[in-house]
Motif scaffolding. Structure first.
Motif, PDB file in Angstrom:
ATOM      1  N   ASP A  79       0.828  -1.211   0.000  1.00 18.76           N
ATOM      2  CA  ASP A  79       0.000   0.000   0.000  1.00 18.76           C
ATOM      3  C   ASP A  79       0.859   1.256   0.000  1.00 18.76           C
ATOM      4  O   ASP A  79       0.595   2.216  -0.741  1.00 18.76           O
ATOM      5  N   LEU A  80       1.903   1.264   0.815  1.00 11.95           N
ATOM      6  CA  LEU A  80       2.771   2.430   0.923  1.00 11.95           C
ATOM      7  C   LEU A  80       3.507   2.684  -0.388  1.00 11.95           C
ATOM      8  O   LEU A  80       3.643   3.838  -0.835  1.00 11.95           O
ATOM      9  N   MET A  81       3.987   1.631  -1.027  1.00 12.66           N
ATOM     10  CA  MET A  81       4.691   1.799  -2.300  1.00 12.66           C
ATOM     11  C   MET A  81       3.768   2.333  -3.394  1.00 12.66           C
ATOM     12  O   MET A  81       4.197   3.123  -4.236  1.00 12.66           O
ATOM     13  N   VAL A  82       2.530   1.898  -3.368  1.00 16.28           N
ATOM     14  CA  VAL A  82       1.565   2.392  -4.358  1.00 16.28           C
ATOM     15  C   VAL A  82       1.268   3.871  -4.106  1.00 16.28           C
ATOM     16  O   VAL A  82       1.304   4.695  -5.026  1.00 16.28           O
ATOM     17  N   ARG A  83       0.992   4.223  -2.849  1.00 18.02           N
ATOM     18  CA  ARG A  83       0.610   5.605  -2.521  1.00 18.02           C
ATOM     19  C   ARG A  83       1.755   6.592  -2.720  1.00 18.02           C
ATOM     20  O   ARG A  83       1.552   7.715  -3.188  1.00 18.02           O
ATOM     21  N   GLU A  84       2.969   6.182  -2.364  1.00 23.80           N
ATOM     22  CA  GLU A  84       4.120   7.087  -2.471  1.00 23.80           C
ATOM     23  C   GLU A  84       4.865   6.933  -3.787  1.00 23.80           C
ATOM     24  O   GLU A  84       5.859   7.607  -4.014  1.00 23.80           O
ATOM     25  N   ARG A  85       4.367   6.053  -4.658  1.00 25.99           N
ATOM     26  CA  ARG A  85       4.941   5.840  -5.988  1.00 25.99           C
ATOM     27  C   ARG A  85       6.431   5.506  -5.907  1.00 25.99           C
ATOM     28  O   ARG A  85       7.290   6.143  -6.528  1.00 25.99           O
ATOM     29  N   CYS A  86       6.721   4.482  -5.123  1.00 23.08           N
ATOM     30  CA  CYS A  86       8.106   4.049  -4.942  1.00 23.08           C
ATOM     31  C   CYS A  86       8.651   3.454  -6.239  1.00 23.08           C
ATOM     32  O   CYS A  86       7.983   2.651  -6.904  1.00 23.08           O
ATOM     33  N   THR A  87       9.864   3.838  -6.562  1.00 29.15           N
ATOM     34  CA  THR A  87      10.532   3.332  -7.760  1.00 29.15           C
ATOM     35  C   THR A  87      11.561   2.262  -7.432  1.00 29.15           C
ATOM     36  O   THR A  87      12.095   1.616  -8.340  1.00 29.15           O
ATOM     37  N   LEU A  88      11.829   2.078  -6.148  1.00 33.66           N
ATOM     38  CA  LEU A  88      12.954   1.243  -5.747  1.00 33.66           C
ATOM     39  C   LEU A  88      12.657   0.603  -4.394  1.00 33.66           C
ATOM     40  O   LEU A  88      12.071   1.247  -3.521  1.00 33.66           O
ATOM     41  N   MET A  89      13.054  -0.664  -4.258  1.00 34.61           N
ATOM     42  CA  MET A  89      12.918  -1.346  -2.976  1.00 34.61           C
ATOM     43  C   MET A  89      14.181  -2.151  -2.715  1.00 34.61           C
ATOM     44  O   MET A  89      14.767  -2.721  -3.639  1.00 34.61           O
ATOM     45  N   MET A  90      14.597  -2.157  -1.467  1.00 32.52           N
ATOM     46  CA  MET A  90      15.657  -3.041  -1.006  1.00 32.52           C
ATOM     47  C   MET A  90      15.090  -3.880   0.122  1.00 32.52           C
ATOM     48  O   MET A  90      14.427  -3.343   1.021  1.00 32.52           O
ATOM     49  N   GLY A  91      15.331  -5.186   0.086  1.00 26.78           N
ATOM     50  CA  GLY A  91      14.782  -6.040   1.125  1.00 26.78           C
ATOM     51  C   GLY A  91      15.521  -7.361   1.209  1.00 26.78           C
ATOM     52  O   GLY A  91      16.384  -7.673   0.386  1.00 26.78           O
ATOM     53  N   VAL A  92      15.160  -8.134   2.211  1.00 31.63           N
ATOM     54  CA  VAL A  92      15.685  -9.486   2.383  1.00 31.63           C
ATOM     55  C   VAL A  92      14.616 -10.471   1.909  1.00 31.63           C
ATOM     56  O   VAL A  92      13.447 -10.105   1.768  1.00 31.63           O
ATOM     57  N   PRO A  93      14.995 -11.717   1.614  1.00 32.18           N
ATOM     58  CA  PRO A  93      14.029 -12.664   1.055  1.00 32.18           C
ATOM     59  C   PRO A  93      12.737 -12.807   1.848  1.00 32.18           C
ATOM     60  O   PRO A  93      11.656 -12.931   1.254  1.00 32.18           O
ATOM     61  N   THR A  94      12.799 -12.805   3.187  1.00 37.97           N
ATOM     62  CA  THR A  94      11.566 -12.944   3.967  1.00 37.97           C
ATOM     63  C   THR A  94      10.602 -11.801   3.689  1.00 37.97           C
ATOM     64  O   THR A  94       9.378 -12.000   3.696  1.00 37.97           O
ATOM     65  N   MET A  95      11.114 -10.604   3.431  1.00 42.23           N
ATOM     66  CA  MET A  95      10.250  -9.465   3.096  1.00 42.23           C
ATOM     67  C   MET A  95       9.595  -9.658   1.738  1.00 42.23           C
ATOM     68  O   MET A  95       8.396  -9.380   1.565  1.00 42.23           O
ATOM     69  N   TYR A  96      10.366 -10.136   0.771  1.00 41.54           N
ATOM     70  CA  TYR A  96       9.793 -10.344  -0.561  1.00 41.54           C
ATOM     71  C   TYR A  96       8.737 -11.447  -0.550  1.00 41.54           C
ATOM     72  O   TYR A  96       7.734 -11.363  -1.276  1.00 41.54           O
ATOM     73  N   LEU A  97       8.920 -12.461   0.268  1.00 37.44           N
ATOM     74  CA  LEU A  97       7.897 -13.508   0.378  1.00 37.44           C
ATOM     75  C   LEU A  97       6.602 -12.929   0.930  1.00 37.44           C
ATOM     76  O   LEU A  97       5.504 -13.247   0.444  1.00 37.44           O
ATOM     77  N   ALA A  98       6.697 -12.063   1.951  1.00 36.66           N
ATOM     78  CA  ALA A  98       5.501 -11.434   2.524  1.00 36.66           C
ATOM     79  C   ALA A  98       4.859 -10.476   1.522  1.00 36.66           C
ATOM     80  O   ALA A  98       3.621 -10.373   1.440  1.00 36.66           O
TER      81      ALA A  98
END
Length: 511
Positions: free
Chosen positions: A242-261
């Motif tokens: 939801d946050l990425m959609v609202r703030e129009r994020c162009t980039l994400m950094m994360g660990v595998p557990t985050m991407y699974l969620a």
């Protein structure tokens, strides 16, 4: 030559004063405001007798107070000692004692454990975001009335900037001493490649800022580029989407557990943010998960590799080169990576391309050493190379593949079994959402392969499924590799950087 990691923020404040540096709960903080207020924090600390070289611990979650305190400490010429907010009082006290912290800056949410640790060690305490009056000096309130220091204090390149404590998988956590040269160079290098930051970028800041991935790769590199950091106090898949959609994020950094969620959230929410690219690190990203991220969000996925002791980035897949899923790419500029014989101690014996051995690293990113641990430093920095403790191989084109941690290697019946290889295969089973493979003691074989599994929603985890997984794996893996034992979990124990804590899985197995 003098330098300061504080220039990461200072220079962007001069270039882009009115651009949003930080977004949190809908509030936008410009670069001018963030740098001004960080210098106010520095003024308060200076007024309490703290100055260049003082080690100041930060027990702060993902709020605006973290960058304010962090860059305030650096602007003062002091040394930042970030502390994982999930630690308990005794663990915090170890960091305070070991680092000889001159002060602890603590948020209200961590005040119970933090105050207990400060009392036990006699460390002066500052608080932020505390509502009640009295007690320790309230750094944020005092800063609101303070005149900012004029500019950051310049330091020598070899001076300490940050001490980051390792997660302590064996024994007490050790403090990795990172210099201004280490961090300024790693940030400047990775901003251009692999991360290819531009001022227009909007980064989802979902990684903990107390950890090197979120702190250096995320916050510092983002600020160096003059881009915008959308900060999440705590990661949650649906909230992140939801946050990425609202703030129009162009980039994400994360660990595998985050991407699974995040993938789980995307299955029930059709909205998609305008992601241009995403980066994974901190732990192995199964190729099947990489492929699903790419298909779901329609953007390239770049996996990389780094360690706390290497400031942190070592190698990455990146836009400038062809991506090779299953590898962590090629070394960043100014860093050499080689493969050495893992069983040889006291010297480095390099191996040719294609052979498996210990990943060794040298370059501008290698730490100055472990604080107060000369013997531990001598064990890992040998002949100018840093011994990572990870097993890997380099191909003929210089791409690095991480096979596993040396300590996670399973020896079954005289054969080497690399858990990551088994996990890559099991991740493709339709019932498995996530898996971690460990070796359990076995009277006949020495060790036996065991798979701890999280199943996908709607799947029944029972003995029938366990037998099916074993049978499925038997047809896809050599006889000595496939798991004879499958155990189901509701959640994996995770470390501060999002890695699965395999030592806890071993204790849960009852062996």
């Amino acid at each position: 030559m003098t330098v300061s990691l504080a220039t990461v923020l200072a220079e962007s404040a001069h270039r882009r004063p009115d651009h949003a540096a930080l977004v949190l709960d809908g509030r936008r903080i410009t670069y001018h405001e963030l740098w001004r207020d960080a210098r106010r924090y520095a003024a308060v600390l200076r007024g309490h007798g703290l100055g260049p070289g003082a080690r100041i611990a930060l027990l702060l979650p993902n709020t605006a107070h973290f960058p304010l305190a962090y860059f305030g400490v650096l602007a003062l010429g002091a040394v930042a000692v970030p502390v994982n907010p999930l630690l308990r009082a005794e663990e915090i006290a170890h960091v305070l004692r070991d680092s000889a912290a001159a002060a602890l800056i603590c948020a209200a949410t961590e005040l119970g454990e933090g105050a207990e640790a400060a009392d036990a060690t006699g460390t002066p305490l500052f608080t932020v975001a505390v509502e009640r009056e009295g007690g320790a000096p309230r750094l944020d309130v005092l800063a609101g009335r303070a005149e900012p220091i004029a500019a950051e204090v310049q330091r020598e390149p070899g001076d300490l900037a940050v001490v980051l404590y390792t997660s302590g998988t064996t024994g007490r956590p050790k403090g990795a001493m990172l210099t201004h040269r280490n961090l300024v160079t790693n940030v400047a290098t990775t901003m251009l490649s692999p991360f290819a930051f531009q001022a227009r970028d909007v980064l989802l800041g979902c990684l903990p800022l107390s950890h090197t991935f979120g702190q250096i790769c995320g916050m510092s590199t983002c600020f160096r580029a003059g881009a915008t950091l959308v900060l999440m106090p705590r990661f949650d898949g649906p909230r992140a989407l939801d946050l990425m959609v609202r703030e129009r994020c162009t980039l994400m950094m994360g660990v595998p557990t985050m991407y699974l969620a995040l993938l789980a959230a995307a299955r029930s929410d059709p909205r998609r943010p305008p992601l241009d690219r995403v980066f994974s690190g901190g732990a192995a990203l199964p190729v099947a998960v990489l492929e699903e991220i790419r298909a779901t969000f329609g953007c390239p996925v770049y996996e990389g590799y780094g360690l706390t002791e290497t400031s942190p980035v070592v190698a990455y897949n990146q836009p400038a080169w062809p991506t090779r899923p299953g590898t962590v790419g090629r070394p960043i500029r100014g860093v050499d990576v080689a493969i050495a014989r893992a069983e040889v101690e006291g010297r480095i014996e390099l191996l040719p391309a294609g052979e498996v051995g210990e990943v060794v690293i040298r370059g501008h990113n290698v730490m100055a050493g472990y604080l107060n641990r000369p013997e531990a430093t001598a064990e890992v920095i040998v002949d100018g190379w840093f011994r990572s403790g990870d097993l890997g191989r380099l191909d003929a084109d210089g791409y690095l593949s991480i096979v596993d941690r040396k300590k996670d290697l399973i020896l079954r019946g005289g054969y080497n079994v690399y858990p990551r290889e088994v996990e890559e295969v099991l991740t493709r089973h339709p019932a498995i959402a996530q898996v971690a493979v460990v070796g359990l003691p076995h009277e006949r074989h020495g060790q036996e392969v065991c798979a701890f599994v999280l199943v996908r929603p709607g799947i029944r985890a029972d003995a029938v499924l366990a037998e099916e997984i074993v049978a499925w794996a038997r047809t896809r893996l050599a006889a000595y590799k496939y798991p004879r034992r499958v155990e189901f979990l509701h959640a994996f124990p995770l470390g501060p950087g999002g890695k699965v804590l395999k030592r806890e899985l071993l204790s849960r197995s009852g062996r």
